[in-house]
Scaffold this motif. Structure first.
Motif, short mmCIF file in Angstrom:
data_model
loop_
_atom_site.label_atom_id
_atom_site.label_comp_id
_atom_site.label_asym_id
_atom_site.label_seq_id
_atom_site.Cartn_x
_atom_site.Cartn_y
_atom_site.Cartn_z
N ASN A 1 96.96 -55.71 -10.97
CA ASN A 1 97.04 -54.24 -10.97
C ASN A 1 98.36 -53.75 -11.57
OD1 ASN A 1 98.82 -54.76 -8.93
ND2 ASN A 1 98.01 -53.18 -7.55
N GLU B 1 98.72 -46.12 -13.42
CA GLU B 1 98.34 -45.41 -12.20
C GLU B 1 96.82 -45.33 -12.07
OE1 GLU B 1 100.60 -44.07 -14.37
OE2 GLU B 1 102.42 -44.37 -13.18
N ARG C 1 95.39 -48.64 -11.01
CA ARG C 1 95.67 -48.99 -9.61
C ARG C 1 94.81 -48.20 -8.63
NH1 ARG C 1 101.79 -48.39 -11.14
NH2 ARG C 1 102.19 -50.42 -12.07
N ARG C 2 94.46 -46.98 -9.00
CA ARG C 2 93.64 -46.18 -8.10
C ARG C 2 92.23 -46.75 -7.97
NH1 ARG C 2 95.84 -40.34 -10.32
NH2 ARG C 2 98.00 -40.77 -9.74
N LEU D 1 94.95 -38.58 -4.19
CA LEU D 1 95.39 -38.73 -5.59
C LEU D 1 94.22 -38.50 -6.55
CD1 LEU D 1 97.68 -41.91 -5.39
CD2 LEU D 1 98.40 -39.52 -5.52
N VAL E 1 94.91 -42.48 -1.47
CA VAL E 1 94.26 -42.60 -2.79
C VAL E 1 93.20 -41.52 -3.01
CG1 VAL E 1 93.12 -44.15 -4.41
CG2 VAL E 1 94.79 -45.06 -2.80
N LEU F 1 101.45 -54.37 -10.94
CA LEU F 1 102.70 -54.23 -10.18
C LEU F 1 103.76 -55.05 -10.87
CD1 LEU F 1 101.72 -54.44 -6.39
CD2 LEU F 1 102.56 -52.47 -7.66
N TYR G 1 94.53 -52.38 -2.52
CA TYR G 1 95.56 -53.41 -2.38
C TYR G 1 95.97 -53.51 -0.91
CZ TYR G 1 99.32 -56.44 -4.07
OH TYR G 1 100.11 -57.52 -4.33
#
Lengths: 267, 514
Positions: free
Chosen positions: A48, A71, A74-75, A102, A99, A50, A79
């Motif tokens: 993802n 971003e 990742r959404r 977001l 999330v 990171l 995780y």
């Protein structure tokens, strides 16, 4: 489907992950197994973004993860951290809703989702307005799992998710995790150093050492057809238990073989 | 009394205003800068180092640096306060954000938060108590340093404090110091409430607080009085004296826009045309440096300020040879010699020691230190060059003629501090001025002052008699010069406007109203 192609990561000349490739099918649970320092967590975090890989590429549903803003990637990927990583200044409800907020869900939908996840994970809804520090370690980890699942992402990444728990809590959480219907269609990549856990949860295992995959395959392949001495030795004293567990109970020959193997080793 | 309480209110409001304007600017710049250096760690050392160095500059010195750049008045004062407030705010923002659990930060990234979302939803809320602590520190610093704003014509509670120190008026000092202390405690307390607020209340507070800060900032009004064509800058001491600003207004009827300023920067400000009229000392070397003209005191409101050593009688009796030795300077230094000596030290940069030695040698008074005998004399001085020069002369005379040891304590802030030190047996002697002793220390009734009528000898005798009687202190013979108060203007401007005396100034202002 997740395809990892020739991924390498070096930190200041030290190679943490060395030219690794593998694929994970949709709905499959892949366990990255290895001792600490084997590069498994680094590998997980590259999925993802990171951590950005030094070379190689990762494709999810055929699309390169490097394309587009991290971003958004990742959404769509849940995780779970070993030590929860819950926001201390957010309530349980707030943490679960991160999330979805977001992603712009409306409040009502977020609340319903949080309530349903709490129920599925065996947490009373009365905990929703509590803060993480008011919960026990096992409860916090359940909230961490709920948070990762909140937006119903197709992929779940888990970094030693049960590693910090005491054995009893761990076993109960592993059991609930395995039975969770939320996970039925999810692609899961789980990192652990715990052999028992790997065999308990994995569809397939990648055994890693020094940044490389030593052997990848079904649990019984690793157990009964180890690629080399390292794999063989890795299971060590736990081999007998694992073999028994993997076995078809009606296969007496295999059972006797396993027993003899164990006895010889004992001598 | 009513006038004084009005003044107190005004100065308190000014003080709050000064504190918050500079605080607001420091927050607006310090917090973003603190955030910036958490992301650019290479810049962190440089930024924190610079802010740290600024913090170590003594506040008076920092104000001194500001004057050539920004002149006098509110701007340099606000700038100096802003610089002091900067370090705690930057540092606490930086340590606050860096102190957030790295796992929580990583979780925020893993959830798919953007940079801005991470900052506003995770880093800043979690660092908030630490940042608030920095703002509290900055506030307390600003209230404290803010008192020094009175030195450069920016107002505030310092006007009372410095006026009180100069005038030996404890009540006046307290009238400035107590509100300043209470202000610091109160603001610190109020901000501590904000610091400890829960998350929801805090959100409201963050909307309200900037407006409150802006409102408090608006308390700062430029110190204004009369509007006039010329601007006067008077020392805090001069403002409070009956022979100063009060005398000018009552006897001469002078109406001029006035700011309060330290004598350390006053002369230069006049030279740089920031001020037109100042309250100087007639023997100050800077008269010469900056080509200033003393206006004639045609109505004789400034009493004579003849300098003479004041010494504890006990010491004089213990070392009888001391009196004649100290009196060797008597009558030797007139106004122009003193101005010249001051000029050498202030402008040419001679050390007071060399200046004193050269003068004594020239007068045939200098003698190398005599063999040491038992006993030490402790000499004190106020903090300005004239006193340093005199104290060096006395030290050389004592060493040369008596063999007594000398311990000099230079730099005793003002009249009050020197005099208290002498009365409390912390020093044995310091040079004092007759006018100061009369008006700042003895403070006799108005009729008595009028009766003395500004006559050199009668003031000296009056002061001498009362010092012996009331404090057991002896006045030795006057040194000769009269370091009286005087109004001064730039020579060029005074000539251009045809002003020679204070009365000329008054009539000029009357005829040229704005």
């Amino acid at each position: 489907m997740i395809a990892v192609n020739n991924i390498t990561k070096t930190f200041d000349g030290y190679t943490a992950v060395d030219n690794v490739s593998f694929t994970v099918e949709e709905g499959e649970t892949l366990v990255l197994l290895g001792r600490s320092g084997s590069g498994k967590t680094t590998l997980l975090k590259m999925i993802n973004r990171l951590i950005e890989p030094s070379s190689g590429e990762i494709r999810i549903e055929g699309r390169r993860t490097q394309d587009g803003p991290p971003e958004e990637l990742r959404r769509k990927i849940g995780y779970v951290f070993q030590n929860t990583g819950l926001f201390p200044h957010y309530t349980v409800a707030g943490n679960i809703g991160i999330v979805p907020r977001l992603l712009g869900w409306d409040k009502e939908k977020i609340h319903r989702r949080a309530c349903s996840l709490m129920e599925k994970l065996g947490l009373p809804a009365t905990y929703l307005p509590s803060y993480p520090h008011q919960l026990s370690g096992g409860q916090q980890q359940r909230v961490g799992l709920a948070r990762a699942l909140a937006a119903d992402p197709p992929i779940l990444l888990m970094d030693e998710p049960f590693g910090a728990l005491d054995p009893i809590t761990r076993t109960s959480l592993q059991k609930d995790f395995k039975e969770l219907d939320e996970l039925k269609n999810k692609t899961v990549i789980l990192v652990t150093h715990d052999v028992q856990e790997a065999f308990e949860l994995a569809d397939r295992i990648c055994l890693m050492d020094k940044g490389r995959i030593i052997q990848a395959g079904k649990p019984q392949d690793l157990l009964f057809h180890p690629a080399d001495e390292y794999v063989k030795d890795f299971f060590g004293d736990q081999r007998f238990l694992l073999e028994v567990k993997m076995m078809d109970p009606s296969d007496h020959v295999a059972l006797i073989n396993a027993f003899n193997h164990f006895k010889n080793k004992g001598n | 009394m009513r006038q004084e309480s009005g003044k107190l209110l005004q100065q308190t409001l000014e003080h709050i205003g000064l504190t918050f304007i500079s605080l607001l600017v420091a927050i607006l710049i310090g917090v973003p800068l603190g955030i910036y250096i958490t992301r650019h760690t290479r810049a962190a050392g440089a930024v924190l180092g610079t802010a740290g160095v600024l913090q170590t500059i003594p506040s008076i010195a920092l104000l001194g640096f500001m004057i050539p750049l920004l002149g006098i008045g509110p701007l340099p004062a606000i700038t100096a306060l802003f610089l002091y407030a900067l370090l705690p705010i930057i540092r606490n923002t930086y340590t606050g954000i860096n102190g957030v659990d790295p796992l929580v930060k990583e979780a925020a990234v893993a959830m798919g938060m953007t940079r801005w979302q991470r900052l506003s939803k995770v880093d800043l809320p979690l660092a908030f108590p630490v940042i608030m602590a920095g703002i509290r520190t900055a506030t307390v610093i600003n209230v404290g340093v803010g008192t020094l704003a009175a030195y450069i014509a920016a107002g505030g509670l310092g006007e009372f404090i410095f006026g009180g120190i100069a005038l030996n008026n404890t009540n006046m000092i307290l009238a400035g110091a107590i509100p300043a202390a209470l202000l610091a405690i109160l603001l610190d307390f109020l901000l501590s409430l904000v610091q400890r607020m829960g998350r929801r209340k805090r959100r409201t507070a963050l909307w309200v607080l900037p407006w409150v800060f802006l409102l408090l900032s608006s308390f700062y009004m430029l110190p204004l009085g009369y509007n006039s064509r010329l601007l006067a800058g008077f020392t805090p001491e001069f403002m409070g004296r009956s022979d100063g600003d009060i005398g000018l207004r009552t006897v001469y009827g002078l109406k001029i826009r006035t700011v309060v300023i330290s004598d350390a920067v006053m002369y230069k400000a006049a030279y740089e045309k920031k001020l037109d009229v100042i309250s100087g000392y007639s023997t100050d070397g800077r008269l010469k440096t900056y080509d200033l003209l003393t206006l004639e005191d045609d109505k004789k409101i400034f009493p004579p300020y003849y300098a003479a050593p004041v010494i504890r009688k006990e010491v004089l009796e213990k070392y009888p040879m001391l009196g004649p030795v100290l009196n060797k300077l008597a009558g030797r230094i007139n106004d122009s010699i003193m101005t010249e000596l001051n000029y050498k030290v202030e402008h040419i940069g001679q050390t007071p020691e060399k200046c004193a030695r050269d003068f004594l040698a020239e007068q045939g008074l200098y003698k190398a230190p005599a063999p040491a005998v038992e006993g030490t004399i402790r000499l004190g001085s106020k903090i300005f060059p004239e006193q340093y020069i005199l104290i060096n002369m006395y030290a050389m005379l004592i060493r040369g003629y008596t063999g007594l040891q000398v311990d000099t304590k230079t730099g005793l802030g003002g009249t009050k501090i020197c005099f208290e030190a002498l009365v409390n047996n912390k020093i044995d002697m310091y040079p004092e001025y007759t006018g100061t002793a009369l008006l700042a220390i003895l403070q006799p009734a108005k009729e008595d002052v009028r009766r003395l009528g500004g006559d050199r000898d009668s003031v000296y005798n009056y002061v001498k008699a009362r010092f012996v009687k009331e404090y057991d202190l002896a006045w030795l013979d006057p040194i000769g010069f009269n370091n009286a108060y005087a109004l001064m203007m730039r020579r060029s401007q005074a000539q251009q406007l045809g002003i020679h005396s204070i009365s000329d100034l008054v009539s000029y202002l009357k005829n040229n109203k704005l």
